[in-house]
Every structure is written in structure tokens, then in C-alpha cells.
Design a protein around this motif. Sequence first.
Motif, PDB file in Angstrom:
ATOM      1  N   ASP A   1       0.810  -1.213   0.000  1.00 47.77           N
ATOM      2  CA  ASP A   1       0.000   0.000   0.000  1.00 47.77           C
ATOM      3  C   ASP A   1       0.845   1.267   0.000  1.00 47.77           C
ATOM      4  OD1 ASP A   1       1.031   0.112   2.554  1.00 47.77           O
ATOM      5  OD2 ASP A   1      -0.907   0.024   3.587  1.00 47.77           O
ATOM      6  N   GLY A   2       2.174   1.109  -0.130  1.00 51.04           N
ATOM      7  CA  GLY A   2       3.071   2.261  -0.172  1.00 51.04           C
ATOM      8  C   GLY A   2       3.671   2.648   1.161  1.00 51.04           C
ATOM      9  N   THR A   3       3.289   1.996   2.247  1.00 53.90           N
ATOM     10  CA  THR A   3       3.859   2.310   3.556  1.00 53.90           C
ATOM     11  C   THR A   3       5.350   2.024   3.548  1.00 53.90           C
ATOM     12  OG1 THR A   3       1.789   1.723   4.664  1.00 53.90           O
ATOM     13  CG2 THR A   3       3.784   1.766   6.014  1.00 53.90           C
ATOM     14  N   PRO A   4       6.195   3.040   3.789  1.00 51.43           N
ATOM     15  CA  PRO A   4       7.647   2.825   3.741  1.00 51.43           C
ATOM     16  C   PRO A   4       8.125   1.972   4.909  1.00 51.43           C
ATOM     17  CG  PRO A   4       7.168   5.029   4.517  1.00 51.43           C
ATOM     18  CD  PRO A   4       5.855   4.443   4.114  1.00 51.43           C
ATOM     19  N   LEU A   5       9.180   1.208   4.658  1.00 46.25           N
ATOM     20  CA  LEU A   5       9.778   0.346   5.672  1.00 46.25           C
ATOM     21  C   LEU A   5      11.235   0.743   5.887  1.00 46.25           C
ATOM     22  CD1 LEU A   5       8.417  -3.074   4.361  1.00 46.25           C
ATOM     23  CD2 LEU A   5       7.502  -1.740   6.270  1.00 46.25           C
ATOM     24  N   GLU A   6      11.678   0.651   7.111  1.00 46.37           N
ATOM     25  CA  GLU A   6      13.067   0.962   7.460  1.00 46.37           C
ATOM     26  C   GLU A   6      13.865  -0.332   7.579  1.00 46.37           C
ATOM     27  OE1 GLU A   6      15.633   2.540  11.329  1.00 46.37           O
ATOM     28  OE2 GLU A   6      13.433   2.571  11.354  1.00 46.37           O
ATOM     29  N   THR A   7      15.017  -0.394   6.902  1.00 48.59           N
ATOM     30  CA  THR A   7      15.895  -1.558   7.029  1.00 48.59           C
ATOM     31  C   THR A   7      16.706  -1.413   8.312  1.00 48.59           C
ATOM     32  OG1 THR A   7      16.042  -1.820   4.624  1.00 48.59           O
ATOM     33  CG2 THR A   7      17.716  -2.922   5.962  1.00 48.59           C
ATOM     34  N   VAL A   8      16.451  -2.295   9.275  1.00 49.57           N
ATOM     35  CA  VAL A   8      17.122  -2.222  10.571  1.00 49.57           C
ATOM     36  C   VAL A   8      18.485  -2.896  10.512  1.00 49.57           C
ATOM     37  CG1 VAL A   8      16.960  -2.881  13.012  1.00 49.57           C
ATOM     38  CG2 VAL A   8      14.908  -2.173  11.756  1.00 49.57           C
ATOM     39  N   ALA A   9      18.570  -4.066   9.897  1.00 48.96           N
ATOM     40  CA  ALA A   9      19.823  -4.815   9.773  1.00 48.96           C
ATOM     41  C   ALA A   9      19.690  -5.785   8.616  1.00 48.96           C
ATOM     42  CB  ALA A   9      20.141  -5.565  11.071  1.00 48.96           C
ATOM     43  N   ALA A  10      20.826  -6.124   7.998  1.00 50.07           N
ATOM     44  CA  ALA A  10      20.833  -7.078   6.890  1.00 50.07           C
ATOM     45  C   ALA A  10      22.148  -7.837   6.896  1.00 50.07           C
ATOM     46  CB  ALA A  10      20.634  -6.369   5.555  1.00 50.07           C
ATOM     47  N   ASP A  11      22.102  -9.076   6.469  1.00 52.05           N
ATOM     48  CA  ASP A  11      23.288  -9.911   6.302  1.00 52.05           C
ATOM     49  C   ASP A  11      23.207 -10.519   4.907  1.00 52.05           C
ATOM     50  OD1 ASP A  11      25.168 -12.023   6.260  1.00 52.05           O
ATOM     51  OD2 ASP A  11      25.054 -12.254   8.436  1.00 52.05           O
ATOM     52  N   GLU A  12      23.986  -9.946   3.973  1.00 53.30           N
ATOM     53  CA  GLU A  12      23.907 -10.410   2.592  1.00 53.30           C
ATOM     54  C   GLU A  12      24.471 -11.813   2.444  1.00 53.30           C
ATOM     55  OE1 GLU A  12      25.647  -7.557  -0.001  1.00 53.30           O
ATOM     56  OE2 GLU A  12      24.169  -5.987   0.462  1.00 53.30           O
ATOM     57  N   GLY A  13      25.437 -12.181   3.310  1.00 50.06           N
ATOM     58  CA  GLY A  13      25.995 -13.526   3.243  1.00 50.06           C
ATOM     59  C   GLY A  13      24.962 -14.584   3.562  1.00 50.06           C
ATOM     60  N   LEU A  14      24.158 -14.351   4.589  1.00 48.72           N
ATOM     61  CA  LEU A  14      23.083 -15.267   4.941  1.00 48.72           C
ATOM     62  C   LEU A  14      21.858 -15.069   4.067  1.00 48.72           C
ATOM     63  CD1 LEU A  14      23.028 -15.267   8.857  1.00 48.72           C
ATOM     64  CD2 LEU A  14      23.690 -17.152   7.370  1.00 48.72           C
ATOM     65  N   ASP A  15      21.725 -13.866   3.496  1.00 45.84           N
ATOM     66  CA  ASP A  15      20.559 -13.460   2.705  1.00 45.84           C
ATOM     67  C   ASP A  15      19.330 -13.291   3.596  1.00 45.84           C
ATOM     68  OD1 ASP A  15      19.098 -12.615   0.591  1.00 45.84           O
ATOM     69  OD2 ASP A  15      19.104 -14.508  -0.505  1.00 45.84           O
ATOM     70  N   VAL A  16      19.460 -12.429   4.613  1.00 41.31           N
ATOM     71  CA  VAL A  16      18.342 -12.152   5.505  1.00 41.31           C
ATOM     72  C   VAL A  16      18.407 -10.687   5.917  1.00 41.31           C
ATOM     73  CG1 VAL A  16      19.660 -12.911   7.540  1.00 41.31           C
ATOM     74  CG2 VAL A  16      17.159 -12.817   7.639  1.00 41.31           C
ATOM     75  N   ALA A  17      17.242 -10.063   6.076  1.00 44.68           N
ATOM     76  CA  ALA A  17      17.157  -8.674   6.522  1.00 44.68           C
ATOM     77  C   ALA A  17      15.965  -8.532   7.443  1.00 44.68           C
ATOM     78  CB  ALA A  17      17.018  -7.723   5.322  1.00 44.68           C
ATOM     79  N   VAL A  18      16.075  -7.593   8.381  1.00 38.94           N
ATOM     80  CA  VAL A  18      14.955  -7.280   9.265  1.00 38.94           C
ATOM     81  C   VAL A  18      14.552  -5.834   9.014  1.00 38.94           C
ATOM     82  CG1 VAL A  18      16.481  -6.670  11.207  1.00 38.94           C
ATOM     83  CG2 VAL A  18      14.090  -7.292  11.636  1.00 38.94           C
ATOM     84  N   LEU A  19      13.250  -5.599   8.876  1.00 42.63           N
ATOM     85  CA  LEU A  19      12.691  -4.298   8.557  1.00 42.63           C
ATOM     86  C   LEU A  19      11.766  -3.855   9.688  1.00 42.63           C
ATOM     87  CD1 LEU A  19      11.597  -5.130   4.888  1.00 42.63           C
ATOM     88  CD2 LEU A  19      13.830  -4.307   5.628  1.00 42.63           C
ATOM     89  N   ARG A  20      11.571  -2.547   9.786  1.00 38.17           N
ATOM     90  CA  ARG A  20      10.634  -2.018  10.778  1.00 38.17           C
ATOM     91  C   ARG A  20       9.528  -1.255  10.064  1.00 38.17           C
ATOM     92  NH1 ARG A  20      13.895   0.356  13.996  1.00 38.17           N
ATOM     93  NH2 ARG A  20      13.836  -1.123  15.724  1.00 38.17           N
ATOM     94  N   ALA A  21       8.286  -1.550  10.440  1.00 37.10           N
ATOM     95  CA  ALA A  21       7.129  -0.843   9.896  1.00 37.10           C
ATOM     96  C   ALA A  21       6.737   0.282  10.845  1.00 37.10           C
ATOM     97  CB  ALA A  21       5.958  -1.805   9.717  1.00 37.10           C
ATOM     98  N   PRO A  22       6.166   1.379  10.320  1.00 35.42           N
ATOM     99  CA  PRO A  22       5.811   2.506  11.178  1.00 35.42           C
ATOM    100  C   PRO A  22       4.585   2.253  12.047  1.00 35.42           C
ATOM    101  CG  PRO A  22       5.154   2.940   8.915  1.00 35.42           C
ATOM    102  CD  PRO A  22       5.951   1.673   8.891  1.00 35.42           C
ATOM    103  N   ARG A  23       3.780   1.274  11.683  1.00 36.81           N
ATOM    104  CA  ARG A  23       2.602   0.981  12.487  1.00 36.81           C
ATOM    105  C   ARG A  23       2.580  -0.496  12.853  1.00 36.81           C
ATOM    106  NH1 ARG A  23       0.385   1.883   7.204  1.00 36.81           N
ATOM    107  NH2 ARG A  23      -0.434  -0.069   6.267  1.00 36.81           N
ATOM    108  N   GLN A  24       1.881  -0.819  13.904  1.00 37.39           N
ATOM    109  CA  GLN A  24       1.873  -2.178  14.426  1.00 37.39           C
ATOM    110  C   GLN A  24       0.934  -3.080  13.623  1.00 37.39           C
ATOM    111  OE1 GLN A  24       1.138  -2.416  18.603  1.00 37.39           O
ATOM    112  NE2 GLN A  24       3.032  -1.373  19.155  1.00 37.39           N
TER     113      GLN A  24
END
Length: 488
Positions: free
Chosen positions: A318-341
Motif C-alpha cells: 500500500d506504499g507504507t515505507p519500511l526501514e531496514t534495521v539490519a541485513a546480512d547479505e551472506g546469509l541473505d536475511v534482513a529485518v525491517l521495521r514498519a511505522p505501524r503495528q
Amino acid sequence: MPRVLVLCLLAILSVSPLARAATGADIEAPFDAGGFEPAEIRVLQAALAASGDYAGVLDGRWSDDGAAALDVWSAREFGAAPLAGHAAAAVAGFLDAARDDGWREVPLADLGLALALPLARLSQPVDEAGGTRQWTTDGSFAVLTHRFDRADATAWHDTAASLAAGRIETRRGPDRLVTTGTLADGRAFFTRSDLIAGAWATVYLTAEPSAEGALRLAAASLHAGRPEGFDLPADGRLARLVDSAARLVQAATPAPAGQVATPARFDAEITALPPSGDGDADGAEAVGGTGTAFYVGPQLLLTAAHVVAGCTTPSLADGTPLETVAADEGLDVAVLRAPRQAPHWLAFAEGRMRLGQRVYAIGFPYYSIAGTSLTLTGGNVSALAGIDDDARYFSFSAPVQPGNSGGPLLDARGRVLGLVVARLSEDYIVEATGSLPQNVNYALREAELDTFLSRAGIAAETGGLGRFDPDDGVPDGVEDAIVPIVCH
């Protein structure tokens, strides 16, 4: 190379000329039990029982029940009628799992019986009135043993039958009582009483759906007398077939000069998203691709790092932007934060992963090209490691497509067993063998996800949706917990 990789790659056998060149045994021939010794048939029966397909006894005699079980196994794993190589694959995978779990036939000296049990997974036995009880460490499988007189044994079986909420089968004879069925909470059970030395030796087994193969193997192994074990005759035909299949995998695996046989990442697909109203001059936003993410807390999402790599702004659909909190390209995993719960999130699996256990890939393949609905496909854990035996990953057979990247792989309780990241390179296997691999896909293990979050200073939230059985349909709330991710 561990033999479990046979389960990932043996599908090439039915069409690959490399099979005939690389092996001396005819692993491509239709399966014929006539050339196997009873000890070999017994191990094959054990493998099919452990996969949940065989409900007979481990007697070393090939029967219609065994043939039907192999038919089902081959159709599910390879989509074909049984080949000799399929039997080798089933046995190779079983022997690996048997070693990992410590499956041994042990004497129940006080009962005069022998029984196969996963000793590496079992807790210490606990005494209870008239017998003992043992649980696996994850609580998915239990075994109880008792000695009864005829009246108590009959009452035991009558009680077991009265507790069954689904299917039930009973057999009553002068020297044996058998009752099997399903309890109200979905657990399968099997109980058998044998008249031995004037007493009724009774074994009761119960297992959650994810461990029903363990129950079937233990039940099939139960017999009076001494333990027999699961050793293949070293010079037998089945052992030669297993070794030939392993050599085939080794022959097919090395990369051609200048290439590395690594998994092909799911490329994010260019999607035809509807205009947002705030896009470029043509009225559409510049979109790089889509993937899948899932909530592990009210505001935190996990996805694959390659889904958000190079994104100016990753967002929800729906266009809600997400913040990339941390990423590990070697493992291929990232954690994002949404502005609303989010109102719902997923829980991580607990306990040890099992070879062959049922899994479900859930996500948004080809988002908006093939539709925008959440999709679910089922399969099995087909190997306990990734390419080059990388223990951070495992292989599974549930079909996935571009757009599934970053989505969760769920176990039979609806909990996150892994994160979908890759599939076997089709181009490489075609060049190496002349055949297309089918459903050889890879996920990052739950333990690696948990470690990644811990390194980022994040703890996965407790609670969430809790347990559910995907075979019964996903519950309300899943659409809130698993979402498409758009890369702008």
C-alpha cells in the motif's frame, strides 16, 4: 558427500544419460523386489514407515502393502512410478536420519519385546504405575510400556478406543490386542498387547502429526525376540544402488570450468502494480521488484536481503515505507521495521528439524502478475543441509517461484521453520546432466534467523498466531502476518 543429497538430486536419474555412464548398477530400472535379500527389504520397509507411507511390519517380505507404500513415496517425491534408484534414495535418506536421531532397536527385557526408538531424541524414562514413559525432547513422540493381566489389558485397549476422535482400527485375538487411531488433539496413537510368559506386554505410542513417521517406524518394528537392527548387507544389491546414486550425485555436482554450482537466488520480478497516484509522468511509480516478508513482532518483519538490496525505499504494497534495521547479505536475511503495528505475527518453530517432515511455503509469487492473493504450497524437508553441505540452510520440495523470496517456510504447526532464499540453478543442472531439477529449493534455518536477530539486538516477540495446522487451512490473521514487499 552425505547421502541425504540423493534426496535432492536423484530426480535427474529417470532422464539423465549421465546416470548410465557414471554407475554400474541399473538405478534407472523399474523397481523389482525380487533381487533383494530379506535384510534389504526390511530396511526399505523401515524407510517407508519412517516417511509415513508404510503401516505394515518389518518382516523382510515384500508385500502389496510395501509396493503401495513405495508407489505413494515415488509419486510424491519424483512424480513417477518406482525405480530402483527411488528405493535407494528412500533408504539413503532414512539411514542418514536414523544416524542423526539414534534410531536403534532395543530390547524391552521386562516385556520380552524389541522396539525401534530414536534414542538420541528421547528423554530418560520415567517410572509410572506398572510401567515406564519416555518423551522426545520436543514432546512430539512418546512411548509407554506396561505389563497387564488380561482384564487390565482389555480395559486399556477399550479406553484407548473410547478416546479416539477420528479413524480407529482394532484387532482382538487370543494372544494379541491392537488398537490404533487419532485423538481429539490430532495426535495419532498405536497400542499393542502381546501375551508373553503369562502376562500381557503392552506398548503405547503417540505422536503429533509432524512425528507420525516415527510412530509408524516404532510400531512396525515391534516384535517378540531380540533386536534386529537396520544394517544393510554390505555386498547386497541395495547397498550397491545407494553407493551408485551417491556417485551419480558426485559426478553431477562439480561445476564446469569457470562456474560455481551455487543456488540461484530468486530474482525479484518486475511487477505490474496499479498506479499509486503519486508516481512519474506516466502516473506509475518506478518499481524494481517484489518479494515476501513476515512479521516476527508487532512492527518487525523478516525477509531475504536480496529482496531489498538496492531499494531506495522498500515498502508494503500500500506504499507504507519500511526501514531496514539490519541485513546480512551472506546469509541473505534482513529485518525491517514498519511505522505501524501489525495485529498478528508468526512464531518460530521449536525442536529439531526432521528429514522428510511436512513443510509449507507461503507468500506472494509473481505478485500482481499472477494475482495479489497469498498462496500456499506444500512439500517436505528433502535434505538437512544446503549446497556444499552448508548446515545454515536446508532443502525443501514445496514449489516456490520468484516473489516467494523472503517468505516463511512453515512446519505442520504453522510455525516458522526457515526463510525461503534460493533454488538449485536450473541452467547448471541442465548443462551438467541434460535434465531439469524439480522443486530443489533452499531455506535459511530458524536457528540462523534467531542468531541474526540476536546479533542485531532484537528478540522475536512471544505470542503471535500460535499453532495451526496448514492442512486444515490457514486461520484468520495470517494475511496480516505475511505481506508482499515492494522495492522502489
